[in-house]
Design an enzyme around this catalytic site. Structure first.
Site, mmCIF file in Angstrom:
data_model
loop_
_atom_site.group_PDB
_atom_site.id
_atom_site.type_symbol
_atom_site.label_atom_id
_atom_site.label_comp_id
_atom_site.label_asym_id
_atom_site.label_seq_id
_atom_site.Cartn_x
_atom_site.Cartn_y
_atom_site.Cartn_z
ATOM 1 N N HIS A 1 -1.986 -1.988 3.190
ATOM 2 C CA HIS A 1 -0.275 -1.916 3.040
ATOM 3 C C HIS A 1 0.039 -3.274 3.475
ATOM 4 C CE1 HIS A 1 0.759 2.104 2.090
ATOM 5 N NE2 HIS A 1 -0.064 2.837 3.003
ATOM 6 N N ASP B 1 5.153 -6.660 0.563
ATOM 7 C CA ASP B 1 5.559 -5.616 -0.468
ATOM 8 C C ASP B 1 6.438 -6.114 -1.173
ATOM 9 O OD1 ASP B 1 3.767 -3.818 0.311
ATOM 10 O OD2 ASP B 1 5.136 -2.446 1.040
#
Length: 378
Positions: free
Chosen positions: A124, A154
């Protein structure tokens, strides 16, 4: 749609945040975005779903793959976020779709990229920041590194970079007439964005984590607490701005050299004591016409009432962030958010009947979802 990407069709096979953000940017600019879901992946994030249509295809069946191939044959872009090799096994790999449509721009968006020892590993934003050298510079010197939400890897290093890569490939296609493969890795995006900071690492500008000019510890570039416990942000890096700051606070003595570490202690105490005398709103009013790079630290639910935001985005709402950037002739436009299944409607545009759509979609209700759904906490 009137945006600069009007007439461009995008197939989005990504999930959760980076890919959906990138495809939302493309949708805002006028692209037709069809999100292809199925299986047990997480549900769409509503905040990233505007301007898109959502369909379900069972890519583990021949009919589902055939339907995807039909869509790809008439599309300009495909974005996928599977681990390397998965799209190939599902009949959605670059080589297979390139043979069907040589003009297709095919973008793979992953954390670590298509090559290297971590290519098959999950991760992540926090992981990509860590191995990209950014997380090691964030946070206080005496505590653990602190990620700035999931904005850097992200959204910037992933979704924004993917959208940039796609648009660039579309531009090149205008000259060559053919598409190409775009390998977007969030770690690569982090490495690219850290270029200036990497060059500063180990020198006084950025000697170590949590210390340096831009880390929030230098007196001329940090936040200060106000009388009401709120904060103002000070970014007076240039001498002219710092001089305006110092004089506007009626601080005693000559304006000190704000870039000399020998003065940091004196400057920090003077600014800390000064800003504690008034609440944040009064300081915002005080500095509204003073060129000293001082602004209130707003919380999200205050943005709609802030003059700058209100002037550029009428009726600003947290539920619908602005379309960016601002174009003079072909304005971007936020489409409606409708995540309901549109498989039958969409596939009918590609010549499939209702019965055909039902066969290729696979089960759409009751399937166990093993992917992360957002928000995870309510």
């Amino acid at each position: 749609m009137t945006g600069p990407l009007s007439g461009v069709r995008v197939l989005d096979l990504t999930r959760l945040a980076p890919g959906p953000y990138g495809s939302m940017l493309l949708a805002d600019l006028g692209a037709e975005v069809i999100v292809v879901g199925g299986g047990r992946s997480g549900l769409p994030v509503p905040a990233l779903s505007r301007g898109k249509e959502f369909i379900t295809l069972d890519l583990k069946t021949g009919g589902g793959r055939d339907a995807l191939h039909r869509l790809a044959a008439e599309s300009d872009v495909l974005v996928e976020g599977f681990r390397p090799g998965v799209a190939d096994r599902l009949g959605a790999g670059y080589a297979e779709l390139n043979a069907i449509n040589p003009r297709l721009v095919y973008c793979s968006l992953t954390g670590y990229g298509q090559t290297g020892p971590l290519a098959q590993r999950s991760g992540h934003d926090i992981n990509y920041l860590a191995v990209g050298g950014a997380l090691g510079t964030f946070g206080p010197p005496g505590g653990p590194p602190v990620p700035p939400l999931n904005l850097v890897a992200d959204f910037a290093g992933g979704g924004l970079l993917a959208a940039f890569g796609v648009v660039s490939a579309l531009y090149e296609r205008e000259r060559s007439g053919v598409g190409q493969y775009v390998d977007v890795a969030m770690v690569d995006g982090v490495l690219s964005m850290m270029g200036m900071n990497f060059a500063d690492w180990g020198i006084p500008t950025l000697p170590r984590r949590g210390e340096g000019v831009l880390t929030g510890t230098m007196p001329a570039y940090r936040c200060y607490s106000c009388a009401d416990g709120r904060y103002v942000a000070v970014g007076a890096l240039e001498y002219a701005f710092f001089e305006n700051l110092w004089r506007s606070l009626d601080l005693a003595g000559d304006v000190p050299d704000h870039l000399d570490p020998a003065n940091f202690g004196t400057i920090e105490k003077a600014l800390t004591d000064a800003f504690r005398l008034r609440p944040m709103a009064e300081w915002a009013e005080h500095f509204k016409d003073i060129d000293a790079c001082v602004t209130p630290v707003l919380e999200p639910d205050e943005l709609g009432d802030f003059p700058q935001i209100a002037a550029r985005y009428e009726n600003f709402r947290l539920s619908t962030v602005p379309t960016v950037p601002v174009y003079s002739r072909t304005p971007a436009e936020a489409g409606p958010t409708e995540t309901a299944d549109a498989t039958e409607r969409v596939l009918s545009r590609f010549g499939l009947s209702s019965d055909d759509a039902a066969k290729v979609a696979g089960p759409r209700d009751g399937a166990a979802v093993t992917g992360l759904c957002w928000p995870p906490l309510l």
